[in-house]
Scaffold this active site. Structure first.
Site, mmCIF file in Angstrom:
data_model
loop_
_atom_site.group_PDB
_atom_site.id
_atom_site.type_symbol
_atom_site.label_atom_id
_atom_site.label_comp_id
_atom_site.label_asym_id
_atom_site.label_seq_id
_atom_site.Cartn_x
_atom_site.Cartn_y
_atom_site.Cartn_z
ATOM 1 N N ASP A 190 0.898 -1.247 -0.020
ATOM 2 C CA ASP A 190 0.172 -0.049 0.093
ATOM 3 C C ASP A 190 0.897 1.234 -0.052
ATOM 4 O O ASP A 190 1.583 1.522 0.802
ATOM 5 C CB ASP A 190 -0.832 -0.049 1.098
ATOM 6 C CG ASP A 190 -2.024 1.069 1.318
ATOM 7 O OD1 ASP A 190 -1.734 2.224 0.758
ATOM 8 O OD2 ASP A 190 -3.133 0.915 1.977
ATOM 9 N N LYS A 215 -6.304 10.170 -1.450
ATOM 10 C CA LYS A 215 -5.468 11.032 -0.769
ATOM 11 C C LYS A 215 -4.429 11.741 -1.622
ATOM 12 O O LYS A 215 -5.015 12.400 -2.444
ATOM 13 C CB LYS A 215 -4.358 9.958 0.272
ATOM 14 C CG LYS A 215 -5.355 9.061 1.052
ATOM 15 C CD LYS A 215 -6.147 9.698 2.019
ATOM 16 C CE LYS A 215 -7.216 8.866 2.979
ATOM 17 N NZ LYS A 215 -7.417 7.446 2.662
HETATM 18 C C1 4LM Z 1 -6.677 7.913 7.210
HETATM 19 N N1 4LM Z 1 -6.856 6.150 5.541
HETATM 20 O O1 4LM Z 1 -5.618 7.435 7.289
HETATM 21 P P1 4LM Z 1 -10.149 4.797 1.500
HETATM 22 N N2 4LM Z 1 -4.641 2.825 2.693
HETATM 23 C C2 4LM Z 1 -4.147 3.382 3.503
HETATM 24 C C3 4LM Z 1 -4.992 4.520 4.326
HETATM 25 O O2 4LM Z 1 -4.278 5.365 4.882
HETATM 26 C C4 4LM Z 1 -6.392 4.564 3.912
HETATM 27 C C5 4LM Z 1 -7.020 3.660 3.161
HETATM 28 C C6 4LM Z 1 -5.933 2.538 2.521
HETATM 29 C C7 4LM Z 1 -7.481 7.348 6.222
HETATM 30 C C8 4LM Z 1 -9.003 7.381 6.029
HETATM 31 C C9 4LM Z 1 -9.939 8.015 6.829
HETATM 32 C C10 4LM Z 1 -2.601 3.428 3.848
HETATM 33 C C11 4LM Z 1 -7.268 5.612 4.466
HETATM 34 C C12 4LM Z 1 -8.435 3.343 2.753
HETATM 35 O O3 4LM Z 1 -10.389 5.610 2.542
HETATM 36 O O4 4LM Z 1 -11.032 3.707 1.391
HETATM 37 O O5 4LM Z 1 -10.151 5.641 0.163
HETATM 38 O O6 4LM Z 1 -8.448 4.288 1.664
HETATM 39 O O7 4LM Z 1 -7.097 8.944 7.617
#
Ligand code: 4LM
Length: 408
Positions: A190, A215
């Site tokens: 990721d 992001k």
């Molecule tokens: C956050 N993060 O950290 P979707 N992979 C990583 C992430 O940080 C996130 C996702 C996948 C945050 C969301 C509220 C390293 C999400 C998941 O939110 O499903 O697009 O991504 O603040």
């Protein structure tokens, strides 16, 4: 004229690639920006054509859950930046992680996951997949012996984040890929915190790279989306099985917005990173801050990976205040410009409390094991003037200090 050979322009600098690489749209009017095909379905000329498309005997679009020209443009653009053949764009980052994992596992399989990851990814691997007979072990992937010991005959994939959410722990991706070499195990990274500008996991041996495109890739806080990049075969499997039948497909409009955001990725990342260095330095020197987690600081245990695995430490910083959870919460409530919000990679600097927000899906024990304390604060540094970000942090720290001194 379509830039059909753009995928080969690997000699371009990344600043050029984010604008041109992988662009293949062929609009009859010569539109510069990729057209937005806001359509759910596509007309067939006749039944023969429709049947041939369903049978895979003829190219062309059928229905936007299965593919869409705007989505395809996003997929070829991001695949080119990450150095892969292909990509599949998804409705969210979680959609990408779920669709990718499910394409490669079946009941009875085993997966290995890095011990520090985003909270919902933790819940997906520790709870949801468990219900379908897929067991995940959470392993400290900085420890080669621990990884080797965790491998089983039925291990199908290893999933990791580096830097890890929320406290920026780094995993040596190449070292992990060397341990997995020769085994039938997919290494999935990721890369959300880094973007392909700062780290290209394919060069380090990753089979598949995932992003929460919500992001930095989009960068404007107005979309939730994801993407997975990999070989033609792996992406065809994901598209042809989990994405097709479970339907975590991106909306063409969201794909179009991300295409728009991508063009400024290089300049945005430069500002994000410059600002983050200044904020990390400020926090590091502040008497009320007990510890700063930022790989750009010499004291970070994996600082040596900067310049080798990753080009820069990025724009996310975590820190511990010198106090208890109530004090950390008081500090967060004093901020005036910086929004208290989860997410990262937006123009706005965002700050949040991982233990009760992004990492609340962890059990308290799992949080403690992963080193995510109740006093940890995560800041995703945005594009404002660094001095204004620092001024807001400074006034909130000062007001916390006064309050604590009063109550001492
Ligand atoms: C956050 N993060 O950290 P979707 N992979 C990583 C992430 O940080 C996130 C996702 C996948 C945050 C969301 C509220 C390293 C999400 C998941 O939110 O499903 O697009 O991504 O603040």
């Amino acid at each position: 004229m379509a830039n059909s050979d753009n995928n080969n322009k690997t000699a371009w600098q990344m600043a050029t690639q984010v604008i041109h690489a992988g662009s293949g749209h062929d609009d009859p009017h010569g539109a510069l920006a990729a057209p937005l095909y806001q359509t759910s379905t596509f007309k067939f000329a006749n039944t023969e054509q429709g049947s041939a498309r369903f049978a895979g005997e003829e190219g062309g679009y059928i229905y936007s859950r299965l593919g869409n020209p705007t989505t395809h443009e996003l997929e070829t653009r991001v695949a080119a930046l990450e150095g892969y053949d292909a990509a599949a764009a998804t409705a969210t980052g979680m959609g990408a992680i779920a669709a990718t994992t499910m394409a490669f596992v079946k009941a009875g399989d085993h997966i290995i996951v890095s011990d520090a990851i985003y909270g919902c990814s933790f819940a997906l691997f520790s709870e949801l997949f468990e219900r379908f007979g897929v067991h995940a072990d959470f392993v400290d992937l900085t420890d080669a012996d621990a990884l080797t010991a965790a491998l089983k005959d039925n291990t199908r994939l290893v999933f990791l984040e580096s830097p890890a959410n929320p406290h920026l722990k780094l995993v040596d991706i190449e070292a992990v890929s060397q341990i997995l070499a020769g085994r039938d195990i997919k290494l999935i990274v990721d890369n959300t915190f880094m973007t392909p500008l700062l780290q290209q996991p394919k060069q380090l041996g990753a089979d598949l790279v995932i992003h929460s495109a919500t992001k930095f890739l989009n960068g404007h806080g107005d979309v939730v989306a994801g993407i997975v990049c990999g070989s033609n075969d792996d992406i065809a499997l994901i598209k042809g099985t989990t994405l097709k039948d479970m339907g975590a497909t991106i909306s063409p409009h969201d794909a179009w917005l991300i295409l728009r955001g991508l063009k400024t990725l290089d300049v945005r990342m430069q500002r994000h990173c410059e600002n983050a260095e200044k904020v990390a330095d400020f926090l590091h020197k502040h008497s009320l801050v007990r510890k700063v987690y930022y790989p750009g600081l010499a004291e970070h245990p994996n600082h040596s990976l900067i310049g080798t695995q990753m080009r820069h430490a990025g724009a996310v910083i975590a820190f511990e205040l010198d106090g208890d959870e109530a004090q950390a919460r008081y500090f967060l409530n004093q901020l005036q410009m910086i929004p208290l919000a989860v997410s990262l990679g937006d123009a706005e600097t965002l700050i949040q409390h991982p233990a009760s927000m992004t990492h609340s899906p962890y059990t308290p024990e799992a949080r403690q094991k992963a080193g995510i304390s109740d006093t940890l604060v995560r800041i995703a540094v945005g594009l404002e003037a660094a001095q204004d970000i620092i001024a807001d942090l400074s006034q909130a720290l000062q007001s916390s200090q006064q309050r604590w001194q009063r109550s001492a």
